[in-house]
Every structure is written in C-alpha cells, then in structure tokens.
Design an enzyme around this catalytic site. Structure first.
Site, short mmCIF file in Angstrom:
data_model
loop_
_atom_site.label_atom_id
_atom_site.label_comp_id
_atom_site.label_asym_id
_atom_site.label_seq_id
_atom_site.Cartn_x
_atom_site.Cartn_y
_atom_site.Cartn_z
N HIS A 163 24.65 11.99 -24.47
CA HIS A 163 24.70 13.35 -23.89
C HIS A 163 24.81 14.40 -25.00
O HIS A 163 24.14 15.43 -24.96
CB HIS A 163 25.91 13.50 -22.96
CG HIS A 163 25.90 12.65 -21.73
ND1 HIS A 163 26.90 11.76 -21.43
CD2 HIS A 163 25.01 12.56 -20.71
CE1 HIS A 163 26.65 11.17 -20.26
NE2 HIS A 163 25.50 11.62 -19.81
N ARG B 228 15.81 8.59 -21.13
CA ARG B 228 16.04 7.48 -22.06
C ARG B 228 14.88 6.50 -22.09
O ARG B 228 14.49 6.01 -23.12
CB ARG B 228 17.32 6.72 -21.67
CG ARG B 228 18.57 7.47 -22.02
CD ARG B 228 19.74 6.91 -21.30
NE ARG B 228 19.66 7.22 -19.87
CZ ARG B 228 20.62 7.00 -19.01
NH1 ARG B 228 21.72 6.40 -19.40
NH2 ARG B 228 20.49 7.33 -17.74
N LYS C 131 29.00 9.13 -7.25
CA LYS C 131 29.23 7.96 -8.11
C LYS C 131 30.69 7.51 -8.18
O LYS C 131 30.98 6.55 -8.88
CB LYS C 131 28.74 8.27 -9.53
CG LYS C 131 27.22 8.38 -9.62
CD LYS C 131 26.78 8.54 -11.07
CE LYS C 131 25.27 8.47 -11.21
NZ LYS C 131 24.85 8.83 -12.58
N SER D 257 26.94 6.02 -19.54
CA SER D 257 28.38 6.14 -19.27
C SER D 257 28.89 4.86 -18.61
O SER D 257 29.99 4.40 -18.93
CB SER D 257 28.65 7.33 -18.34
OG SER D 257 28.26 8.53 -18.95
P1 ADP Z 1 23.88 11.98 -13.35
O1 ADP Z 1 24.90 11.48 -12.38
O2 ADP Z 1 23.34 13.33 -13.00
O3 ADP Z 1 22.79 10.99 -13.67
P2 ADP Z 1 24.88 11.47 -16.02
O4 ADP Z 1 26.13 12.00 -16.62
O5 ADP Z 1 24.76 9.99 -15.86
O6 ADP Z 1 24.73 12.25 -14.66
O7 ADP Z 1 23.63 11.96 -16.86
C1 ADP Z 1 23.33 13.31 -17.03
C2 ADP Z 1 22.02 13.44 -17.76
O8 ADP Z 1 22.13 12.91 -19.07
C3 ADP Z 1 20.85 12.69 -17.12
O9 ADP Z 1 19.68 13.45 -17.30
C4 ADP Z 1 20.76 11.42 -17.90
O10 ADP Z 1 19.45 10.89 -17.90
C5 ADP Z 1 21.14 11.92 -19.27
N1 ADP Z 1 21.69 10.85 -20.11
C6 ADP Z 1 22.64 9.95 -19.82
N2 ADP Z 1 22.87 9.11 -20.85
C7 ADP Z 1 22.02 9.50 -21.83
C8 ADP Z 1 21.73 9.01 -23.14
N3 ADP Z 1 22.34 7.94 -23.65
N4 ADP Z 1 20.80 9.66 -23.85
C9 ADP Z 1 20.16 10.72 -23.32
N5 ADP Z 1 20.35 11.22 -22.11
C10 ADP Z 1 21.27 10.62 -21.36
#
Ligand code: ADP
Length: 167
Positions: A21, A94, A45, A132
């Site tokens: 992130h 990703r 979630k 995450s």
């Molecule tokens: P959500 O519940 O909206 O998916 P997340 O916190 O899981 O929330 O992810 C938020 C954003 O960050 C999403 O666009 C996700 O694809 C992106 N994201 C999550 N992990 C990574 C990572 N390792 N590298 C790049 N982008 C990521």
C-alpha cells in the site's frame, strides 16, 4: 492559468496497511496535489484491527509525505469523492487476479459518478504477492513480516498476537 487542485482518493480496508500500500501511495503522491487515503468503516471483511487502530497505523506510516492525508468513510466511495472534490480513485493492481474485480468496481463507480475515474498503479514486483490477509496469517502463527509492513504495523501485530506467540 489557475486550475483547481487535483485530488485523488485511495480507498481500502488497510487491515493493516502494508509496504505494498505504501508503495502505491508513494507513487501517487507526486502525481496529485492531494492524496487522501480513506478507510472503509463498514468493511464486509470483518477487520482484525478496528478503525482507530487502522487509521493510527496509516498515519504513522505516511509521515514523510506532506500531501497525503488519512480519513474514513461510511457510504459509497464515489459519494466521498464528490464530497471532497476528488476526480480520481487510486487502486493498486498486483496481478491479473486483481483485474476482474477492480475492472467491475471501476466501471460501476464511473457509472454512479461520471466525474471520477479510477487510476491503477502497479507496485514494485516484490510486493505483488503481498496482501494484508497474508501478513495477518503469517504473523498470527509467529512468522516474521518485518520486510512487508511499516514498523508501526509490526508493533501492532506483535501486540495483537503476543499471546499466540508465547504458547
Ligand atoms: P479493499 O478491501 O478495498 O480491497 P485493501 O486494503 O485490501 O482494501 O486494498 C486497497 C487497495 O490496495 C486495493 O486496490 C488493492 O488492490 C491494493 N493493494 C493491496 N495490497 C497491495 C500490494 N501489495 N501492492 C499494491 N497494491 C495493493
């Protein structure tokens, strides 16, 4: 010519924020005047960390980026975008596996509010397999995630799972 500031929002659950992130935030910060990281209040979630904990971890991790802020939102992402005058939603991509879901959400968001477009950014390759949920899973079982999360997150995870690690 005087144009209005370009504001982007980066919505997500951030349970917890990872270096993946952060990588996306660091790429977005120079492109926009303001980047607002917004945390979902009603995430389907069932987050491990409550909203205040997730926000604190984001705040502690973006210190060096003056045009990046943190906020939370309850309803639709596009309504929040409209409210603060954001014209861009940032999402991280990703792998191909992210694509189908993200494509659907992006088009639906644009349908709801044509004034906002989604911009996808790709993280460094070493973060493409990072999520995450994987971080929580490894940490829960006492594994080492220090290369994948900011130090504030590492401390919070250790606190959360301390009991498990002692048994
Ligand atoms: P959500 O519940 O909206 O998916 P997340 O916190 O899981 O929330 O992810 C938020 C954003 O960050 C999403 O666009 C996700 O694809 C992106 N994201 C999550 N992990 C990574 C990572 N390792 N590298 C790049 N982008 C990521």
């Amino acid at each position: 010519m005087h144009s209005s500031p370009r504001i982007a929002i980066y919505p997500g659950t951030f349970d917890p924020i990872t270096n993946g992130h952060i990588d996306i935030i660091q790429r977005a910060a120079p492109i926009f005047d303001r980047v607002v990281v917004i945390l979902a209040i009603n995430s389907s979630k069932q987050p491990l960390f409550d909203l205040a904990e997730r926000m604190d971890m984001v705040r502690a991790s973006i210190g060096g980026l003056p045009n990046v802020e943190v906020a939370s939102f309850g309803g639709l992402v596009v309504n929040y975008a409209k409210e603060i005058g954001a014209s861009v939603i940032i999402r991280g991509l990703r792998a191909i596996s992210d694509f189908e879901y993200e494509f659907q959400i992006a088009l639906m968001n644009r349908e709801q509010f044509p004034g906002v477009d989604t911009v996808f950014l790709m993280p460094a390759e070493r973060y493409t397999y990072l999520s995450s949920s994987l971080v929580k899973e490894i940490s829960r079982h006492g594994g080492n995630v220090e290369n994948f999360v900011p130090s504030a997150v590492l401390e919070s995870l250790q606190r959360k799972f301390r009991r498990n690690q002692q048994v």
